[in-house]
Design an enzyme around this catalytic site. Structure first.
Site, PDB file in Angstrom:
ATOM      1  N   GLY A  16      45.441  34.552  50.888  1.00  0.00           N
ATOM      2  CA  GLY A  16      46.518  33.556  50.885  1.00  0.00           C
ATOM      3  C   GLY A  16      46.770  32.932  52.243  1.00  0.00           C
ATOM      4  N   ASN A  17      46.416  33.649  53.329  1.00  0.00           N
ATOM      5  CA  ASN A  17      46.631  33.097  54.667  1.00  0.00           C
ATOM      6  C   ASN A  17      45.702  31.931  54.963  1.00  0.00           C
ATOM      7  OD1 ASN A  17      44.572  35.156  54.590  1.00  0.00           O
ATOM      8  ND2 ASN A  17      44.439  35.007  56.809  1.00  0.00           N
ATOM      9  N   LYS A  55      53.116  39.144  35.717  1.00  0.00           N
ATOM     10  CA  LYS A  55      52.865  38.215  36.824  1.00  0.00           C
ATOM     11  C   LYS A  55      53.899  37.091  36.824  1.00  0.00           C
ATOM     12  CE  LYS A  55      50.231  36.664  40.216  1.00  0.00           C
ATOM     13  NZ  LYS A  55      49.988  37.423  41.451  1.00  0.00           N
ATOM     14  N   LYS A  91      42.656  37.022  41.793  1.00  0.00           N
ATOM     15  CA  LYS A  91      41.555  36.340  42.472  1.00  0.00           C
ATOM     16  C   LYS A  91      40.485  37.294  42.985  1.00  0.00           C
ATOM     17  CE  LYS A  91      42.155  35.956  46.599  1.00  0.00           C
ATOM     18  NZ  LYS A  91      41.931  36.849  47.776  1.00  0.00           N
ATOM     19  N   LYS A 135      42.324  44.453  46.339  1.00  0.00           N
ATOM     20  CA  LYS A 135      41.164  44.107  47.167  1.00  0.00           C
ATOM     21  C   LYS A 135      40.190  45.281  47.223  1.00  0.00           C
ATOM     22  CE  LYS A 135      44.029  41.034  49.959  1.00  0.00           C
ATOM     23  NZ  LYS A 135      43.785  39.922  49.057  1.00  0.00           N
TER      24      LYS A 135
END
Length: 312
Positions: free
Chosen positions: A11-12, A127, A211, A273
């Site tokens: 997201g960064n 979500k 993602k 992740k």
């Protein structure tokens, strides 16, 4: 070097507004161009959290204000976010390639990701998307739109959708063909547009696919050598934020499973992740994954930094 890598942008790497995003992707493009110059075949995936919520809210607001504006289903909002973010990434990469004399074409591909209609996530949507509403407004949306609304940390009610696991990438053959021909491909943006199989057809569903899991699935299906998951930190750590924090250079599947059992990785942050990296590494022999920050991606691929996830 002809290694095929998939880079999953954190997201960064993106901003919250169009102007912020256009500036942020310039930094991202510089890093990716550096990888292409090193000879890597690069596929790029990205998130879309703020963007798809913004699009969904705008379309809902427009439909409420003007009867001529149609209600826009959530899968279509996801497709819009793929196009919007893909355009900014593609544009920034092409401009960076011109400066660096890189001749590889860049293409953004609207991508559908298949999920299982029987995935338990559909029975328990978690979500949150879109804006906050009062309890009265939330009940009205449930009645009129069939939305599932849940109270969110005392701040009001938000719509929630399922977050199922990806099982296939519909456009995997096209992505493979483009990548093998030398294209830098931007695909499965925002986790992909979630679809199920219904009467031998693909049908879009209201859901958000993580993602990182979609990135791992795509990397597996197009036979990448390395999955690169980019985040805000240089390395994965245990005891994060404590005096005894320990940054990890290497994680085997067994070690990762032990740390997950000990709840070392935060849900919704580092945990997906690590789990995504594990699933890719475990899918075939000689595959590896690295988790690191955008600015350290190039050095991480040479083994100088980042946290490498390996089979054993």
């Amino acid at each position: 070097m002809n290694k095929k890598i998939l880079v999953a942008l954190g997201g960064n790497a993106l901003g919250n507004t169009p102007s912020e995003q256009k500036e942020a992707v310039k930094i991202t493009a510089t890093a990716i161009a550096g990888l292409v110059k090193e000879g890597y075949k690069v596929i790029v995936c990205h998130g879309n959290g703020p963007q798809v919520g913004m699009i969904n809210l705008a379309m809902m607001t427009g439909a409420e204000a003007n009867p001529k504006v149609p209600f826009m289903p959530f899968p279509e909002c996801g497709a819009m976010s793929q196009g919007y973010i893909g355009y900014h990434l593609q544009n920034a990469l092409e401009n960076e390639f011109i400066k660096d004399g890189i001749e590889n074409p860049v293409v953004s591909l609207v991508s559908q990701v298949m999920v299982d209609a029987e995935d338990p996530a559909f029975s328990n949507p978690t979500k949150p998307i879109g804006d906050f509403y009062t309890e009265e407004e939330a009940k009205k949306l449930e009645e009129e739109k069939g939305f599932v609304m849940k109270e969110d940390a005392g701040r009001g009610y938000r719509r929630v959708v399922a977050s199922p696991k990806p099982v296939d990438i519909v456009e995997k053959r096209a992505i493979t063909t483009l990548s093998d021909s030398g294209c830098v491909v931007i695909a499965a943006g925002g986790g992909g547009i979630p679809v199920i199989r219904e009467n031998d057809s693909y049908v879009g569903v209201d859901a958000v696919i993580d993602k990182d899991f979609s990135s791992a699935k795509l990397a597996e299906l197009v036979d990448c050598d390395v999955l690169v998951i980019l985040t805000a930190v240089e390395k994965v750590a245990i005891n994060f934020g404590k005096e005894n924090q320990e940054d990890l250079d290497r994680l085997t599947i067994e070690e990762a499973e032990r740390h997950i059992a000990d709840e070392q990785f935060a849900k919704g942050s580092m945990l997906p992740k690590v789990e995504a990296a594990m699933s890719f590494v475990d899918s075939k022999a000689n595959r590896s994954a690295v988790i690191t920050s955008l600015e350290n991606a190039k050095e991480a691929l040479t083994g100088k930094t980042g946290t490498w996830i390996v089979k054993n």
